[in-house]
Every structure is written in C-alpha cells, then in structure tokens.
Design a protein around this motif. Structure first.
Motif, PDB file in Angstrom:
ATOM      1  N   UNK A 181      15.454  59.396  -5.704  1.00  0.00           N
ATOM      2  CA  UNK A 181      16.207  60.258  -4.805  1.00  0.00           C
ATOM      3  C   UNK A 181      15.257  61.092  -3.964  1.00  0.00           C
ATOM      4  N   UNK A 182      15.525  61.156  -2.687  1.00  0.00           N
ATOM      5  CA  UNK A 182      14.743  61.977  -1.783  1.00  0.00           C
ATOM      6  C   UNK A 182      15.564  63.139  -1.276  1.00  0.00           C
ATOM      7  N   UNK A 183      14.938  64.268  -0.993  1.00  0.00           N
ATOM      8  CA  UNK A 183      15.700  65.434  -0.532  1.00  0.00           C
ATOM      9  C   UNK A 183      16.230  65.233   0.877  1.00  0.00           C
TER      10      UNK A 183
ATOM     11  N   UNK B 123       9.874  70.341  -2.652  1.00  0.00           N
ATOM     12  CA  UNK B 123       9.790  69.526  -1.442  1.00  0.00           C
ATOM     13  C   UNK B 123       8.650  69.954  -0.532  1.00  0.00           C
ATOM     14  N   UNK B 124       7.578  70.512  -1.120  1.00  0.00           N
ATOM     15  CA  UNK B 124       6.434  70.908  -0.303  1.00  0.00           C
ATOM     16  C   UNK B 124       5.840  69.694   0.391  1.00  0.00           C
TER      17      UNK B 124
ATOM     18  N   UNK C 160       7.434  65.833  -4.486  1.00  0.00           N
ATOM     19  CA  UNK C 160       8.803  65.393  -4.768  1.00  0.00           C
ATOM     20  C   UNK C 160       8.814  64.219  -5.721  1.00  0.00           C
ATOM     21  N   UNK C 161       7.942  63.244  -5.475  1.00  0.00           N
ATOM     22  CA  UNK C 161       7.897  62.063  -6.340  1.00  0.00           C
ATOM     23  C   UNK C 161       7.470  62.433  -7.754  1.00  0.00           C
TER      24      UNK C 161
ATOM     25  N   UNK D 110      -2.221  59.462  -4.398  1.00  0.00           N
ATOM     26  CA  UNK D 110      -1.381  58.290  -4.187  1.00  0.00           C
ATOM     27  C   UNK D 110      -0.587  58.050  -5.442  1.00  0.00           C
ATOM     28  N   UNK D 111       0.629  58.602  -5.484  1.00  0.00           N
ATOM     29  CA  UNK D 111       1.493  58.451  -6.660  1.00  0.00           C
ATOM     30  C   UNK D 111       2.195  57.124  -6.578  1.00  0.00           C
TER      31      UNK D 111
END
Length: 781
Positions: free
Chosen positions: A139-141, A171-172, A177-178, A780-781
C-alpha cells in the motif's frame, strides 16, 4: 453429395506489414505476451505480476533477510539492514526469434494472453490481463506528510500517560514508507505493535507550525464556545420509559425491565454461568487470569458504539478514563424498518459508559505489590473497571449510527471561571442518525460535573430540552453517518442520496435557526438505501501542486443495491468500484492501506485501493464464516476489526504481504465468539482461540480442498453488530477494541501485537525509521 465449404481467406499479418524486428533490443509489442499463471494457491489479490517462481524466491530471501541478516549486521556494528526489494516490471519482455518460450518449473507451458499487434504502450507500464497470484502489492500513501510525528518510547501502561518521542513521518520518502509497511507485515498478533504506532489521520484543523507533531496540535480542541444547553436530571424511575425494557409490561402498564441475560464465561469446558442484569459489568479476569477484557450488559441490541475523544491536556485530570457511547434498541424484539419514519415522541436512550482504573488498583510497575497480591481479584482488576456513568434520554427513537465529533470538544478542566472549573463541563459533541429519520447533535455534559457527590452507584439520567442541531428532509430519512472533520458531516439517505452539511454556521446561529440548515451537496448515488459511507480524509491539492486545508471531497459508500462506489463532490457523479449480489452492511476507509474496506460476495472482506496507481483494485483480507455486520480501522495502526453475524469478533493485519509462501502466515484472530442455545435460552462466550490461517475458498474449491462451512443461519441475538477501535485518545489507548452484540452484551478488549518469532526487522524500530547514525541514507529496499 456432401456440401463443400468455401476456403477461408487469409488475414494480413500486421506485424509483417509494419516490419517489426524481433531480434533488436527495441522489439515491438507484436510478439509480446502476458503470462497467466495457473497456480491456484492464490492470495486473493485481484492484481498480480508474472514471474511467479522468480518473485517467490526473491520474497523468501527478502523475508529471511529481514529477520536473519540482523545478526550479521550487528556484528559489523550497524543495525541498518539493506533488504532487497526488487521492483521488476510485471511484463514479460518478448523473446528473441527462434527461442522457445519460457516454461514453468513442472515443464508445462503457461497459458498466455496475446496483446493485439500494433498497440502502443510503454514497456515499463503495468498492464493487467488476468491477475497472477503472487503479486506483492504494498500500500502506498495517497498524500505525503512531511516533517516529524510521534511514536511510543516504551510499552504503554493502562491508565498511565504514555511516553512518546519525536520521529520521522511514515511518508518522508519512499524507502521509509516501504520499510514501515513491510515491518507492519511481521505482526502476527491480534492487536497493533506498540513500537510502530503513529497517527496517520488528517484533519484540516491541525496546526502545521512549530510543534505540529504533538498530538495537541494534530488534533486540537474544537467547539470551545458551544455550551451544554438546557437539560433536566431524571430519576431512574422517571426515566424507565426511555431505558431498554421487556416486551411485556407490568400490571400497571409500566415498562418492565429487561430480563437478566444468562451467559457462561471462562475457558472452554470450565465455564461459569452468570446472570447479568442491565448495567451489570463483569471482568473476564475473574475467570481467565491475566485477561484485560470486560463485558457489560446494555439491556438491548446495540447498533451505535463509539469512543469519546479527550484532549491530551485533560487526560491526567480524568485519570486516563475512557468514555464509550452505547446506543441500544428499546427492546430485544425491536425491528427497524428501512424508510419508515417513527412518530415522535419515540423514547430511547444513549448510554455513556466509562473504563477507568479502580481506586484500590495496585500499580503495575511495582513488582512487590503484584507479588504480594498475586491471585487476588485486585490484581485481576489492574486493567480497569467498566461502569455506566450516564443515560441520555431522547425522543427521536433509537440510533442507527452514533459518532462523536472526531476531534476533542470537551471543555478544558482549567477553564476561566470563578473557581477555575465550570459548574457543568462539556464532555463532547455526539451526532447520530435516529429512527425518526433525523440527524441530531447533542452536547453531552461531563458526568462528574453534574453527579451528586452522595450518589455514585447508579447512572445519572439526563434529558435535553432539544438537541443543538436537528436535520431532517421530508422526502427521505438519514441512515448512515460519518464526520469529515469537526464541521462537515456526510449523511447517507434511504433514497440512495448523499447529503453533506456544514454544521459550523448552525452551531453559531443555533438560537435563530437550528433546524433549517440546507445541505451544501445533495447527490443521488445509489438506487436504494445507503447503509454505510466513509470520508476519504486526505488534503486537497491546488493547481500549483501544494496541499490545501480544504474539506475532503471524496466519499466511499455502499448500499442495499450491492454497489460500492466513490463520489467526488467536485464532480457530482459516482464511480463504481465494485458490484455484488449482497447488501453492503458496512464500509470504512483505512489510512494505512489507502483503501475502502467493505464486503464482497460469499462473505469476503476486501480492500479496494484508492491510490491512483491501483484505483479500484480489490484485495481479499479475510473470509469469515458468516456475513460481516461491521468493520472498523484505526488512524493509529493497520489492524482491521470485523463483527460477524455468527457471533465472532475477528481481527487481521491489513498490511501483511499479499502473496503466499513467505515466512509470515496470513492469520485471522478470533477474539471471542458468542453462542446461543435456543433450547435453554442461555448464552456462552468462548475465547482463547488459536489463530487461523486464512484460506481462499474459491481457490480451495478448484483444488478440491474441503473447508469448513457454517450453517448459514444463526440466532440474531449473537451477531456482533458493531466494532470500533479507540482511535481518538492517543497512542497508549490505540489497542482498545469495543464491540456490541444483538443480545445487548458488549465487550471491551485490550489487544496487542507480536513480532514474528519475536524478532524486529532492520535491527529495531530505530532501524525501521532510520533514526540512528547512518540511518538517514537512501537505501535500495
């Protein structure tokens, strides 16, 4: 003589006409194919990429890295784990000429769907043909919140102030976020992880200046000038006609109190039968040591339930006491009719319950006291006690929906008055839709400020002369309700329309025209009654791309026509996201998964994404054994609560990974289940269930796997008709879950989460949020 068929004319090869070169690095789409995976072990996601085998291996390695590589990084003196999260394209690029198509591991060629030759599209764009079962949807904001926020520094204690520290917002940047969303996926407990709690709610009233991360600025006090209004205090005998009653009356024609409810509590096979009358409470710790749950009897089926927000500056004065509004029906046999307006006066009530620390409770942080009183009931009551503080008597019929103003509207305890404290303080503003078809708003007084000091055993009964605001339409009835902020409400009507009102002018001029407010928007959305709706609370965006502090404009709704849709007030038209052959009983919006969560066919609970990249895509969260009565989420955590008609109260994690085969299972937690014996006329409440791994029923049917199926018919008394998280009283109380049933029994649970295998990924919460030295570098997640 046999008939001879005419030979078919050959069709032109458009790929040959345009002279596509399959050998070059820029091979055209003429040979492009989208594989369709036949693997039936799906996650229930309606969107998925290809490369199932490769993604499966990558995900298993990724999951193990998040837990196992922690030891290696700690040996190097760093807690920052660089976990690989490949974002490969979901497209299968064309093969070179002469090469055989790739086959799956079992040697069978995958079914493919060919795109029409000559269609122009970017190779990096995600194309949907048929969904695969191994898609990793994260899910993304919908919007980005810059700056900092608050998180807990240690495990919060019940009825004690929580300790918070400043941290980066979720959400910086994308990597943050990830990381946070992925860490939430390692929660295998029924409640939230206290380490990851944060407030993701958005309200236009929030102060964005210095100290904007503080809760008192994120959720400021509102409606300071609104008074309680005129009221009178009634005795319990005078208020008996407003309270829940039995279906029969006394010989004098007076209402008869409802009969006691006989229910068995405790571990299975060792239960104790208890008879509970109206307003009785019972701590489950008396039967199951260590339990923090409470059960109380509201007297009749409960449809309205909500927690009262208290401003953080006043919680110490109240001793961290929590207030819960409960709206019961007039009797056990009361049956509301859709679109039928009850004639006034129709007596009903709103009960105000409290959860507080008992006066003789032992401090939980003192081991000597706990050891000295081990096994006593005093130790069992460390988690508080329930009590009915007040009964608000109304003439508009029982409430179908009941919600407090989402921001604190209680009067400050240090108000400027003769003695520093006003004689009658306001606890908050509460609004509801009632059986007379109206929306009414009341200013509820603080029970402590009007209760006589000599009487503290029975609830105090209050009757208002009139509500602060009463809204009604001649052509329809109000049914569903949701607040956008402290001023704007959306009301779902029985004729399928949505009415939006701004209450600020009505509160200012309530003495002049309290009942003649006109809606700012009135839009026909559904073909039948709207049963549930929810605001998508996100800020607007100006033409220059900056976030504005305007009111939200998007409403998600579901009705008796089986349609779930999104309505933008700026357009005035609906956008259908799903249709099902069922009644949409419930719907809510989750800020964590940026989705509208509601029901689908075959009792499935789904999350429909509102993010632009995945708009309308459905993702299965769980499949209960019966239709869902109520779903609820919190602004503080991603746990979903579901009330089911079979008497079970369930929770699950909405941010778990959506593909199967990883190390974290898809768990559904049954908090309790209420059962009823028609023969004996008695109930039993079962709990301490083991977590259950969610199985997709359609997939199991294709694989010929037998899954347990419910009877399809349950007593209406056992249905869990309302569930609600405490999402307005700080991070320390975010694990409180209240639920109401058709029997009139209500329950409050303190729920917490657990890390998978007890290991926190990324070396701890500091690593998840990049708080330590070297943690703020992009990875790099």
């Amino acid at each position: 003589m046999a008939r001879q068929l005419r030979s078919r004319a050959s069709r032109p090869n458009y790929a040959a006409l345009f002279d596509y070169d399959d050998e070059g690095p820029e091979a055209g789409p003429s040979s492009q194919q989208l594989p369709v995976d036949d693997d039936d072990d799906g996650s229930g996601s309606d969107f998925a990429p290809d490369n199932a085998a490769e993604d499966q291996v990558d995900e298993d390695v990724e999951d193990m890295d998040a837990v196992a590589e922690e030891d290696e990084d700690q040996q190097d003196g760093s807690h920052d784990l660089a976990i690989s999260e490949r974002d490969d394209s979901v497209l299968d690029f064309p093969n070179a000429a002469g090469r055989r198509p790739r086959t799956s591991a079992n040697g069978k060629r995958k079914n493919t769907v060919s795109l029409a030759p000559g269609l122009s599209h970017s190779a990096s764009r995600q194309m949907y043909a048929l969904p695969s079962v191994h898609h990793r949807h994260r899910a993304g904001p919908i919007y980005r919140k810059a700056g900092t926020t608050e998180r807990l520094a240690k495990l919060p204690a019940h009825f004690e102030p929580e300790t918070v520290v400043s941290t980066s917002s979720w959400s910086v940047d994308t990597s943050m976020t990830d990381r946070i969303n992925k860490a939430h996926g390692y929660n295998v407990g029924p409640g939230p992880l206290w380490e990851l709690l944060e407030d993701r709610g958005w309200y236009k009233e929030a102060n964005q200046g210095d100290g904007g991360e503080k809760e008192r600025n994120r959720r400021p006090r509102v409606h300071r000038a609104v008074p309680v209004g005129s009221y009178e205090i009634l005795s319990l005998q005078d208020a008996s006609s407003y309270l829940p009653s039995d279906v029969v009356t006394t010989n004098e024609g007076l209402p008869k109190p409802p009969p006691p409810i006989a229910c068995s509590f405790g571990p299975f096979g060792q239960q104790t039968r208890i008879e509970m009358t109206m307003f009785d409470t019972l701590p489950i710790a008396d039967f199951i040591p260590g339990s923090s749950s409470h059960v109380f009897n509201a007297g009749a089926p409960v449809w309205g339930l909500d927690w009262c927000p208290i401003h953080p500056d006043d919680r110490a004065y109240y001793g961290q006491k929590q207030y819960l509004a409960v709206a019961p029906f007039p009797s056990q046999m009361h049956e509301p009719l859709i679109g039928v307006r009850v004639k006034k006066p129709a007596h009903a009530c709103i009960e105000i319950w409290s959860l507080s620390s008992p006066p003789n409770a032992i401090h939980r942080d003192n081991p000597a006291n706990v050891n000295r009183e081990a096994g006593s009931k005093t130790t069992h009551r460390l988690h508080g006690e329930m009590r009915c503080e007040m009964v608000v008597c109304i003439d508009s019929g029982p409430a179908f929906e009941l919600k407090w103003c989402p921001l604190p509207s209680n009067d400050a305890v240090q108000a400027a008055d003769g003695n520093g404290i006003p004689t009658t303080r306001k606890l908050g503003l509460i609004g509801g839709t009632f059986e007379d078809g109206s929306f009414s708003l009341y200013a509820i007084p603080d029970p402590a400020s009007i209760r006589p000091e000599s009487d503290s055993s029975e609830p105090i009964c209050v009757k208002f002369a009139e509500p602060l605001i009463r809204l009604a339409l001649d052509e329809t009835l109000f049914w569903a309700l949701d607040w956008a902020n402290s001023e704007v409400v959306a009301l779902g009507c029985t004729n399928g329309s949505i009415a939006v009102y701004n209450l600020s002018e009505g509160l200012k001029s309530r003495h002049d025209a309290p009942f003649n407010l006109l809606p700012t928007h009135y839009i026909s959305v559904h073909q039948s009654a709207i049963r549930a709706l929810a605001w998508v609370r996100v800020p607007g965006v100006s033409a220059s791309g900056e976030q504005t502090t305007d009111d939200p404009t998007v409403i998600a709704s579901g009705g008796y026509d089986g349609v779930e849709c999104l309505t933008d007030l700026r357009d005035g038209t609906r956008n259908v996201i799903n249709r099902t052959r069922d009644v949409i009983n419930t719907l809510c919006y989750s800020t964590y998964c940026s989705s509208a969560i509601t029901i689908d066919h075959e009792n499935i609970v789904k999350a429909y994404s509102i993010s632009p990249s995945m708009l309308g895509r459905g993702h299965t969260l769980l499949e209960p054994d019966g239709p869902a009565w109520s779903v609820d989420v919190s602004d503080y955590h991603p746990q979903l609560a579901v009330g089911v008609t079979d008497g079970s109260c369930l929770t699950t994690n909405t941010l778990r990974s959506t593909r199967r085969g990883g190390i974290v299972p898809f768990l559904v937690h049954k908090i309790y289940q209420l059962d009823y014996s028609r023969k004996l006329g008695e109930y039993r409440m079962l709990e301490q269930f083991l977590p259950k791994e969610m199985r997709d029923r359609p997939t199991a049917s294709r694989n010929k796997i037998a899954l347990p199926v419910g009877t399809g018919a349950w007593p209406r008394e056992v249905g869990v008709q309302r569930v609600v998280w405490n999402a307005a009283n700080g991070l320390g109380r975010a694990g409180l879950l209240a639920s109401g049933t058709g029997a009139g029994l209500c329950r409050v649970d303190w729920l917490g989460g657990h890390w998978m295998k007890g290991r926190i990924p990324y070396g701890g919460v500091e690593g998840i949020r990049k708080e330590g030295v070297g943690m703020d570098e992009d990875e790099s997640d």
